[in-house]
Design an enzyme around this catalytic site. Structure first.
Site, PDB file in Angstrom:
ATOM      1  N   GLY A  94      39.648  58.642  38.522  1.00 32.79           N
ATOM      2  CA  GLY A  94      38.989  59.840  37.864  1.00 32.79           C
ATOM      3  C   GLY A  94      40.087  60.698  37.488  1.00 32.79           C
ATOM      4  O   GLY A  94      41.402  60.289  37.081  1.00 32.79           O
ATOM      5  N   SER A 188      40.751  51.958  38.364  1.00 33.03           N
ATOM      6  CA  SER A 188      40.858  52.843  37.219  1.00 33.03           C
ATOM      7  C   SER A 188      41.993  53.688  37.105  1.00 33.03           C
ATOM      8  O   SER A 188      43.030  53.061  36.944  1.00 33.03           O
ATOM      9  CB  SER A 188      39.463  53.791  37.613  1.00 33.03           C
ATOM     10  OG  SER A 188      39.308  54.654  36.752  1.00 33.03           O
ATOM     11  N   ASP A 262      30.361  27.301  30.223  1.00 35.24           N
ATOM     12  CA  ASP A 262      31.270  26.821  31.561  1.00 35.24           C
ATOM     13  C   ASP A 262      30.565  25.827  32.289  1.00 35.24           C
ATOM     14  O   ASP A 262      31.058  25.383  33.385  1.00 35.24           O
ATOM     15  CB  ASP A 262      31.333  28.207  32.360  1.00 35.24           C
ATOM     16  CG  ASP A 262      29.982  28.557  32.834  1.00 35.24           C
ATOM     17  OD1 ASP A 262      28.953  28.069  32.938  1.00 35.24           O
ATOM     18  OD2 ASP A 262      30.144  30.096  32.960  1.00 35.24           O
ATOM     19  N   ASP A 266      23.693  30.267  34.376  1.00 35.70           N
ATOM     20  CA  ASP A 266      23.425  31.083  35.688  1.00 35.70           C
ATOM     21  C   ASP A 266      23.394  32.516  35.442  1.00 35.70           C
ATOM     22  O   ASP A 266      23.496  33.180  36.480  1.00 35.70           O
ATOM     23  CB  ASP A 266      24.635  30.635  36.933  1.00 35.70           C
ATOM     24  CG  ASP A 266      25.662  30.963  36.271  1.00 35.70           C
ATOM     25  OD1 ASP A 266      26.264  31.359  35.097  1.00 35.70           O
ATOM     26  OD2 ASP A 266      26.924  30.921  37.322  1.00 35.70           O
ATOM     27  N   ASP A 436      33.911  46.030  31.580  1.00 37.39           N
ATOM     28  CA  ASP A 436      34.140  47.260  31.714  1.00 37.39           C
ATOM     29  C   ASP A 436      33.923  48.293  30.603  1.00 37.39           C
ATOM     30  O   ASP A 436      34.540  47.839  29.835  1.00 37.39           O
ATOM     31  CB  ASP A 436      35.789  47.190  32.240  1.00 37.39           C
ATOM     32  CG  ASP A 436      36.107  48.729  32.762  1.00 37.39           C
ATOM     33  OD1 ASP A 436      35.862  49.857  32.234  1.00 37.39           O
ATOM     34  OD2 ASP A 436      37.096  48.640  33.524  1.00 37.39           O
ATOM     35  N   HIS A 473      32.835  48.943  35.766  1.00 36.95           N
ATOM     36  CA  HIS A 473      33.903  49.513  35.783  1.00 36.95           C
ATOM     37  C   HIS A 473      34.042  49.423  37.407  1.00 36.95           C
ATOM     38  O   HIS A 473      33.591  50.314  38.098  1.00 36.95           O
ATOM     39  CB  HIS A 473      34.090  50.754  35.402  1.00 36.95           C
ATOM     40  CG  HIS A 473      35.449  51.645  35.422  1.00 36.95           C
ATOM     41  ND1 HIS A 473      36.246  51.145  35.057  1.00 36.95           N
ATOM     42  CD2 HIS A 473      35.571  52.857  35.982  1.00 36.95           C
ATOM     43  CE1 HIS A 473      37.452  52.115  35.287  1.00 36.95           C
ATOM     44  NE2 HIS A 473      37.113  53.257  36.110  1.00 36.95           N
TER      45      HIS A 473
END
Length: 547
Positions: A94, A188, A262, A266, A436, A473
């Site tokens: 942050g 972050s 892939d 799922d 993200d 994130h």
């Protein structure tokens, strides 16, 4: 009796021997100056600490800023009684401004057992400013330190430059032994701190664990303005631009196009690269007469703008584009970009509050005084002229002789080689959620590709990159987001064992998890490999192989 005595002797030999007594410890006893101890306490194992430790809370680099405010670099140093001989610098996220408990635990990448619980000495800091020092500025107060240039520098790179050698000296003085290995970890903005340290302090760390790195933070802040400008006109209110059902429909569309790429459906899109050409968001747009089970033309247009990233007046890319991923339905994605559940914020998203205050006051020159009310902050982003004002993140002035990009971004980030870091024998592991909402995984992927190219295709000898499909994130999203990359980093640094696939688990408390993934595990693959289904139990990571 002989057996009992022998047992007692073994216990005594195994008990930790501390060079100094925690109670009454002073800076002078550790041989340091310019540091004020605000608290020294012997902490027993329990709610405050996973292990017995000597906890030092202190401050250094005290000064009065150009804005008339008092500043200091405040920190907490955890010195476990049963020390393993190594040290961890915990980089926080942050806007910093708060000393988080020094445990070394991350939301992303350190597993179930924190470094402190493993016996590491750990330091944590506020990066040189108090986020609560400006209550009169309301919700903009946490970024008000940006009016003082030195506070910007501390936040950008100086706090780590000052604290790392100081904390290491304190650790070695306390135990009267040298530190064996030094590690840095963060997610972050904390991931950005780590990447900056790799460039600016290449000999300071033996290993760095970097998660969701905001290494181009001022550029990413331009994306906040784009997000608000793209989504608000849909309904006139950012918070209602996309309902939860709308984002769920989008995620379903992405899965329909990409989940099977892939080899197994799922709920996870493992082949991110293939998905970008397989998915077409316009296929979800409402046709004439259709008013349910689809997205409006305005919503589709906004999503296209957001995923393309901010552009300059010449059409050039100012930050990054973004990957389509089913994690867009995650609660963390929504909280950052669309709507939070925080009443004092009037449920505005994080980008509309913290993001706006940061762009206004920290990531532009000159800084802009903004009103600290949620709607006023969002209005700042709405009115921010991206093509015209983007140059402010690269601007300097007499009061701010380094630009926000120079302060915040690792030198050489656009063309990385990390030669000094590499030649020092250090290792770096980077991980990033594909979904993200704050920092684009594409930006990190390009950074790693450039690093590899600049190292003759051999960056993998000292650096690995692990994208996490579906993850938001640092954590969350419909993903297997519980994993430990710290242990492989230590093995790599201390034993020369390069990491390969790492098992990631589905968390029971992850509200975003599809039922199909409950109790599942998946391999995290070092880029550019992708986990592909080989047959067998679809819940087990052993049924997938990185290819």
């Amino acid at each position: 009796m002989k057996s009992l005595l022998a047992s007692t002797a073994l216990v005594c030999l195994a008990a930790p021997t501390l060079a100094l007594d925690c109670e009454g410890l002073t800076p002078e006893a550790l041989g340091i100056t310019g540091v004020t101890f605000t608290e020294v306490a012997a902490v027993a194992p329990g709610e405050e600490s996973p292990v017995a430790q000597c906890r030092i809370r202190a401050r250094t680099a005290e000064r009065t800023g150009s804005d008339g405010k008092d500043y200091a670099l405040s920190f907490e140093l955890a010195l476990p009684d049963d020390w393993n001989g190594d040290f961890v610098h915990q980089f926080n996220g942050g806007n910093d401004g708060e000393v988080k408990p020094a445990t070394g635990a991350l939301q992303s990448g350190t597993g179930d057992t924190s470094p402190l619980a493993r016996g590491y000495a750990v330091v944590s800091s506020d990066a040189g400013h108090d986020g609560k020092a400006n209550p009169d500025k309301g919700l903009a107060g946490g970024a008000a330190f940006g009016f003082d240039f030195e506070a910007r520098q501390m936040y950008g790179y100086k706090a780590v430059e000052i604290l790392q050698p100081l904390a290491r000296q304190m650790v070695e003085a306390y135990y009267e032994k040298p530190v064996g290995h030094a590690y840095g970890i963060g997610c972050s903005n904390g991931g950005r701190h780590a990447m900056v340290a790799a460039e600016r302090m290449p000999g300071a760390f033996d290993g760095l664990l970097v998660a969701a790195p905001g290494f181009n933070l001022p550029r990413a802040a331009l994306q906040h303005a784009l997000d608000v400008q793209a989504m608000t006109p849909i309904t006139g209110d950012l918070r209602t631009a996309f309902s939860k059902d709308d984002l769920g429909l989008l995620a379903q569309g992405i899965r329909a196009s990409c989940d099977a790429l892939d080899g197994f459906e799922d709920g996870l899109v493992m082949d991110t690269a293939a998905c970008q050409s397989a998915f077409d968001v316009t296929a979800l747009q409402c046709t004439e007469g259709q008013n349910s089970g689809c997205l409006s033309e305005a919503q589709v247009s906004a999503l296209q703008r957001i995923h393309a990233g901010p552009r300059g007046a010449d059409g050039g890319q100012l930050y990054s584009d973004w990957s389509w991923d089913a994690g867009i339905e995650g609660g963390n994605w929504r909280t950052w970009k669309v709507e939070s559940s925080i009443p004092p914020w009037e449920k505005m998203p994080i980008i509309g509050v913290m993001g706006a205050a940061s762009l206004a006051q920290v990531f532009t020159v000159p800084p802009t005084e903004v009103e600290g009310a949620p709607m006023a902050l969002s209005e700042f982003l709405l009115q921010f002229d991206i093509p015209a004002q983007a140059a402010e993140i690269d601007a300097t002035s007499d009061a701010f002789p380094e630009s926000p990009m120079q302060v915040m971004t690792p030198p050489g980030a656009d063309d990385p080689e990390l030669a000094a870091f590499r030649d020092a024998g250090a290792k770096i592991i980077v991980t990033h959620g594909v979904a993200d909402p704050v920092f684009s995984v594409n930006d990190t992927a390009r950074w790693y590709a450039a690093l590899d190219a600049n190292n003759g295709g051999k960056a993998g000898e000292f650096a690995r990159f692990y994208p996490v499909p579906g993850m938001n994130h640092c954590h969350g999203g419909p993903a297997t987001d519980a994993y430990d990359l710290f242990t492989p980093l230590v093995d790599w640094v201390e034993h020369g064992t390069a990491p390969e696939a790492v098992t990631a688990m589905a968390r029971d408390d992850n509200a975003d998890l599809p039922q199909a993934l409950a109790g599942a595990s998946r391999p995290l693959c070092p880029a550019p490999q992708v986990a592909r289904y080989q047959g067998g139990d679809p819940k087990s990571a052993d049924s997938f192989r990185c290819e």
